[in-house]
Scaffold this active site. Structure first.
Site, PDB file in Angstrom:
ATOM      1  N   LYS A 185     -62.008 -22.826  35.935  1.00 57.86           N
ATOM      2  CA  LYS A 185     -62.082 -23.396  34.589  1.00 57.86           C
ATOM      3  C   LYS A 185     -63.242 -22.747  33.849  1.00 57.86           C
ATOM      4  CE  LYS A 185     -62.454 -27.858  32.188  1.00 57.86           C
ATOM      5  NZ  LYS A 185     -62.540 -29.338  32.382  1.00 57.86           N
ATOM      6  N   LEU A 226     -53.283 -20.499  34.007  1.00 54.75           N
ATOM      7  CA  LEU A 226     -52.468 -21.680  34.307  1.00 54.75           C
ATOM      8  C   LEU A 226     -52.408 -22.652  33.139  1.00 54.75           C
ATOM      9  CD1 LEU A 226     -53.769 -22.374  37.939  1.00 54.75           C
ATOM     10  CD2 LEU A 226     -51.693 -21.146  37.278  1.00 54.75           C
ATOM     11  N   LYS A 266     -54.946 -24.344  29.463  1.00 52.67           N
ATOM     12  CA  LYS A 266     -56.123 -24.323  28.601  1.00 52.67           C
ATOM     13  C   LYS A 266     -56.935 -25.588  28.794  1.00 52.67           C
ATOM     14  CE  LYS A 266     -55.733 -23.290  24.301  1.00 52.67           C
ATOM     15  NZ  LYS A 266     -55.243 -23.278  22.904  1.00 52.67           N
ATOM     16  N   GLY A 267     -58.254 -25.427  28.801  1.00 52.91           N
ATOM     17  CA  GLY A 267     -59.153 -26.567  28.771  1.00 52.91           C
ATOM     18  C   GLY A 267     -59.692 -26.734  27.362  1.00 52.91           C
ATOM     19  N   GLU A 306     -59.966 -21.011  29.032  1.00 54.10           N
ATOM     20  CA  GLU A 306     -58.777 -20.952  29.868  1.00 54.10           C
ATOM     21  C   GLU A 306     -59.031 -21.499  31.269  1.00 54.10           C
ATOM     22  OE1 GLU A 306     -56.758 -16.903  27.987  1.00 54.10           O
ATOM     23  OE2 GLU A 306     -57.991 -16.780  29.790  1.00 54.10           O
ATOM     24  N   VAL A 307     -57.934 -21.861  31.926  1.00 54.72           N
ATOM     25  CA  VAL A 307     -57.952 -22.201  33.348  1.00 54.72           C
ATOM     26  C   VAL A 307     -57.020 -21.215  34.045  1.00 54.72           C
ATOM     27  CG1 VAL A 307     -57.478 -23.946  35.095  1.00 54.72           C
ATOM     28  CG2 VAL A 307     -58.352 -24.643  32.852  1.00 54.72           C
ATOM     29  N   ASP A 311     -60.329 -41.638  31.114  1.00 51.82           N
ATOM     30  CA  ASP A 311     -59.287 -40.786  30.519  1.00 51.82           C
ATOM     31  C   ASP A 311     -58.053 -40.691  31.403  1.00 51.82           C
ATOM     32  OD1 ASP A 311     -58.259 -39.252  28.470  1.00 51.82           O
ATOM     33  OD2 ASP A 311     -59.107 -37.370  29.209  1.00 51.82           O
TER      34      ASP A 311
END
EC number: 2.7.11.16
Length: 640
Positions: free
Chosen positions: A231, A208, A210-211, A215-216, A327
Site C-alpha cells: 500500500k 490490485l 486504489k487506497g 495504489e495498492v 469503518d
C-alpha cells in the site's frame, strides 16, 4: 480482456503460486540473510530484555529455539515442552470426539509417568513432572479419564498442570537457555530482523486497487518468496491533505495489532516519492465483490455465521487493545486463499485512552451508528452497530438503510439511521433476526455488545453467547461455533476462492492518480518519514521466515566436520578473517596472476629454443617485453 491485463494477471498468478517456495526466492536469497558473529548482536539482548514471556511466548523463532534447546540438553525439559504442545493441540483439536479423546489419553500417559520407575531412571532419577503435586496430577488424571468417555470432552481439563509447567520452564530452564548458543542464534535472527528495508527488498507485480493516497499492488519478498500487498501513500498527496497524523496512526495501530482476523503489517519503509505499508495479501477479494457480483441476493446463514464469527473475533482483538475501528463495511472485509476473512483498512481506527468516549463524524454513509450521525460521544458500541449492518446485508443482499446504487441524499440516509426501523424478510431465521435487532438498537446502552458488560472492551463475549452462534438450526444448516478452534484457524471455511482467479478489477479499469502540484517536501517532512520508516515488524517477519522454510534451512549450528559454525564460536571473527585472507582471489587478482604466468611461460619457451638467458641476445629481451605488453593489452581488453 486487454493484452496488458492478461499479461499482468498471468505474471501475478505465477508469482502467487511460487510464493514461499524455493523457486519464488532470489538466487542470492542466502546472501540477504547472512548471520553476523553473535558478539555483534549483544545489543539486541539489552534492547529486548530476557523475559520468558517475550522470548518464548511472543517470538515465534524464540519458541522454536527454546524447544530445540530443551530437546538437545535435558530430557526433563523436553518432556515439559512436549506436554505443553500436546495440551495446546488438545485445546484446539478439530474434532470434539475420538481425536480429542485420544489426545487426552496420550496426555494422561505423560502425567502418569510420575509413578513409572523406568521413565524415572531415564531422567536422572527424576521424572519430568516432579514439580507437580500428587494432588494436581491425580485430580487431572481423574478428570481426563472421565473425559475420554464423553462424547465431547472439555477443552480445559489440563489448564492447571499446563500453568505449573509454564512456571517451571520460565525459571531454571530458561535461565540456562539464555547462556547457550541457541539464545545467541535468537539474537542473530533479531539482528537480521532489524536491518533496513527498501524498495530492493521486494519485486512488484500488478496493481490490485486504489487506497486514499496511492495504489495498492502485489509484491514478493526476494529473500523468502512470500507474497504481500504493498500500500503506497504518496508523500506529496499526504502532505497536501494534511494527513501525516492519520497515516502514522494507521501504521502504528497495524504494528500494534497481531490478530489472524485483522490484516497484519509486515514491513514499513519509504521510497523517494512514497511511504509504503507491506500488508497481508488477501487473494480472495472483498465481501462486497462476492455479495454483489458472485452471490447477488445474499449468502446462506451458515456462511454468514462463519464470516460474522471471524469478524467478531477481529473486533474483539482490536477492542482488547483499546482500538476502535469505526469503518465496518463489506469492502473492508477481505478473503484469503482459503476463505478466512480479515478486517482491513484501519485508516479511521483510533485508540481510546482509558476507554474514554470520543467524538467525531467519521465512517461511511449508511454504516455509521446513530450516535455518530448525531455527533454525540461514543465508544465500542459503534463497531457492534457495524456488525449488525454487515450481517443484515449478507443475509438480505442489501444494506439496512440504503439500497445499492440508490440515488438518495446523505441527509436522508442519516435520517433513516436515526429514526427508521429496519425491515426483515423471510430470509432471516429467528436467531438471525434477534441478533440484528440487538446489534442495530438505536440506543447504545441497550445495544447487544454494550449491555451487562463489566468492561467496555468485553462486548464481544455477549455477542458470542447469542443463540445465532451457539445453537444448531437444521433449517439453515447452522451449527454452534467452536470458538477455540476458530481462534486457532482450524475451522474449514464454507467457501474457498479459486486459486487461478484474480479477484480484482482489470488493470486498465483502475483509475490512476493525478500528479500532485504545488507541494514541496522539506526537512520537517523528513523527520516525520523517520517515524514511519521502521522496517520489519517482528512477529510477521519471523512467521514469514518459518513458513517459507528459511528458518529451517539457515538454522544450522555445526559444519560438516562437526565443528561449531564460525558465527557462534567465541573466536569466530578471527577465523573468518583468516578465512577471508586465504579465500579465493578476486577477479583482478586472478586476471593479473594469469598474465604473469603467461609471461613466465614465454620466457621458458625462449629458453627451450636455445636462447642464453645469462647473456641474452638483443632479440630475447624485446620478445619477452612484447609478450608482456601483449598480455597487458589482452588484460585491458578483458577488463573492458
Amino acid at each position: 480482456m486487454e493484452i496488458e491485463n492478461i499479461v499482468a494477471n498471468t505474471v501475478y498468478i505465477k508469482a502467487r503460486e511460487s510464493g514461499g517456495q524455493k523457486k519464488g526466492k532470489s538466487k542470492k536469497w542466502k546472501n540477504y540473510l547472512q548471520f553476523p558473529h553473535y558478539t555483534e548482536c549483544i545489543p539486541q539482548k539489552k534492547e529486548n530484555g530476557e523475559p520468558y514471556a517475550f522470548v518464548v511466548e511472543k517470538q515465534p523463532i524464540g519458541k522454536l529455539l527454546f524447544h530445540e534447546f530443551c530437546q538437545a540438553t535435558n530430557p526433563q525439559y523436553h518432556q515439559c515442552c512436549q506436554f505443553q504442545t500436546k495440551v495446546e493441540e488438545y485445546e484446539t483439536s478439530d474434532d470434539d470426539g475420538q481425536s480429542r479423546r485420544d489426545l487426552a489419553s496420550a496426555i494422561v500417559a505423560l502425567l502418569s509417568s510420575k509413578n513409572d520407575q523406568d521413565l524415572s531412571s531415564s531422567i536422572d532419577e527424576e521424572v519430568w513432572c516432579a514439580f507437580l503435586s500428587d494432588e494436581v496430577i491425580s485430580t487431572c488424571i481423574s478428570t481426563a479419564d472421565s473425559a475420554t468417555h464423553d462424547s465431547e470432552p472439555r477443552s480445559d481439563i489440563f489448564s492447571e498442570p499446563y500453568r505449573l509447567t509454564r512456571e517451571y520452564l520460565k525459571q531454571k530452564p530458561f535461565a540456562e537457555f539464555i547462556q547457550t548458543m541457541y539464545f545467541h542464534r535468537f539474537l542473530q535472527w533479531k539482528w537480521l530482523e532489524k536491518r533496513p528495508v527498501d524498495k530492493h527488498t521486494f519485486r512488484l507485480y500488478r496493481v490490485l486497487g486504489k487506497g486514499g493516497f496511492g495504489e495498492v499492488c502485489a509484491c514478493q519478498v526476494r529473500a523468502s518468496g512470500k507474497m504481500y500487498a504493498l500500500k503506497k501513500l504518496e508523500k506529496k498527496r499526504v502532505k497536501k491533505r494534511h494527513a501525516e497524523t492519520l497515516s502514522l496512526n494507521e501504521k502504528q495501530i497495524l504494528q500494534k495489532v497481531n490478530s489472524p482476523f485483522v490484516v497484519s503489517l509486515a514491513y514499513a519503509y519509504e521510497t523517494k516519492d512514497a511511504l509504503c505499508l507491506v500488508l497481508t495479501l488477501m487473494n480472495g477479494g472483498d465481501l462486497k465483490f462476492h455479495l454483489y457480483n458472485l452471490m447477488p441476493g445474499g449468502f446462506d446463514e451458515k456462511r454468514v455465521q462463519f464470516y460474522a464469527a471471524e469478524i467478531t473475533l477481529g473486533l474483539q482483538h482490536l477492542h482488547l487493545e483499546h482500538i476502535l475501528y469505526r469503518d465496518l463495511k463489506p469492502e473492508n472485509i477481505l478473503l484469503d486463499d482459503f476463505g478466512h476473512v480479515r478486517i482491513s483498512d484501519l485508516g479511521l481506527a483510533v485508540e481510546l485512552k482509558d476507554n474514554e468516549p470520543i467524538k467525531g463524524r467519521v465512517g461511511t454513509v449508511g454504516y455509521m451508528a446513530p450516535e455518530i450521525v448525531k455527533n454525540e460521544r461514543y465508544t465500542y458500541g459503534v463497531d457492534w452497530w457495524g456488525v449488525g449492518c454487515l450481517i443484515y446485508e449478507m443475509i438480505e443482499g442489501k444494506a439496512p438503510f440504503r439500497q445499492r446504487k440508490e440515488k438518495v441524499k446523505r441527509e436522508e440516509v442519516e435520517r433513516r439511521v436515526r429514526e427508521d426501523q429496519e425491515k426483515y424478510s423471510e430470509k432471516f431465521s429467528e436467531a438471525a433476526r434477534t441478533l440484528c435487532r440487538g446489534l442495530l438498537h438505536k440506543e447504545p446502552g441497550f445495544r447487544l455488545g454494550c449491555r451487562r458488560v463489566g468492561k467496555p472492551e468485553d462486548g464481544a463475549e455477549e455477542i458470542r453467547a447469542h443463540p445465532f452462534f451457539n445453537t444448531a438450526d437444521t433449517a439453515t444448516g447452522r451449527e454452534p461455533v467452536p470458538w477455540k478452534k476458530m481462534e486457532a484457524g482450524k475451522v474449514t471455511p464454507p467457501f474457498c476462492p479459486d486459486p487461478r482467479a484474480v479477484y480484482a478489477k482489470d488493470v486498465l479499469d483502475i483509475e490512476q492518480f493525478s500528479t500532485v502540484k504545488g507541494v514541496r517536501l522539506d526537512a520537517t517532512d523528513t523527520q516525520f518519514y523517520g517515524k514511519f520508516n521502521t522496517g520489519c515488524v517482528s512477529i510477521p517477519w519471523q512467521s514469514e521466515m518459518i513458513e517459507t522454510e528459511c528458518f529451517a534451512e539457515l538454522n544450522t549450528f555445526y559444519e560438516e566436520d562437526g565443528s561449531l559454525v564460525w558465527n557462534l564460536r567465541p573466536d569466530g571473527i578471527n577465523m573468518e578473517e583468516r578465512r577471508n585472507g586465504t579465500s579465493k582471489p578476486g577477479f583482478f587478482s586472478r586476471l593479473f596472476r594469469k598474465k604473469n604466468i603467461e609471461v613466465t611461460k614465454s620466457l621458458h619457451d625462449l629458453s627451450r629454443l636455445g636462447v642464453d638467458q645469462q647473456q641474452p641476445s638483443t632479440s630475447a629481451k624485446p620478445a619477452a617485453v612484447r609478450s608482456s605488453r601483449a598480455a597487458s593489452a589482452s588484460g585491458r581488453t578483458s577488463m573492458i
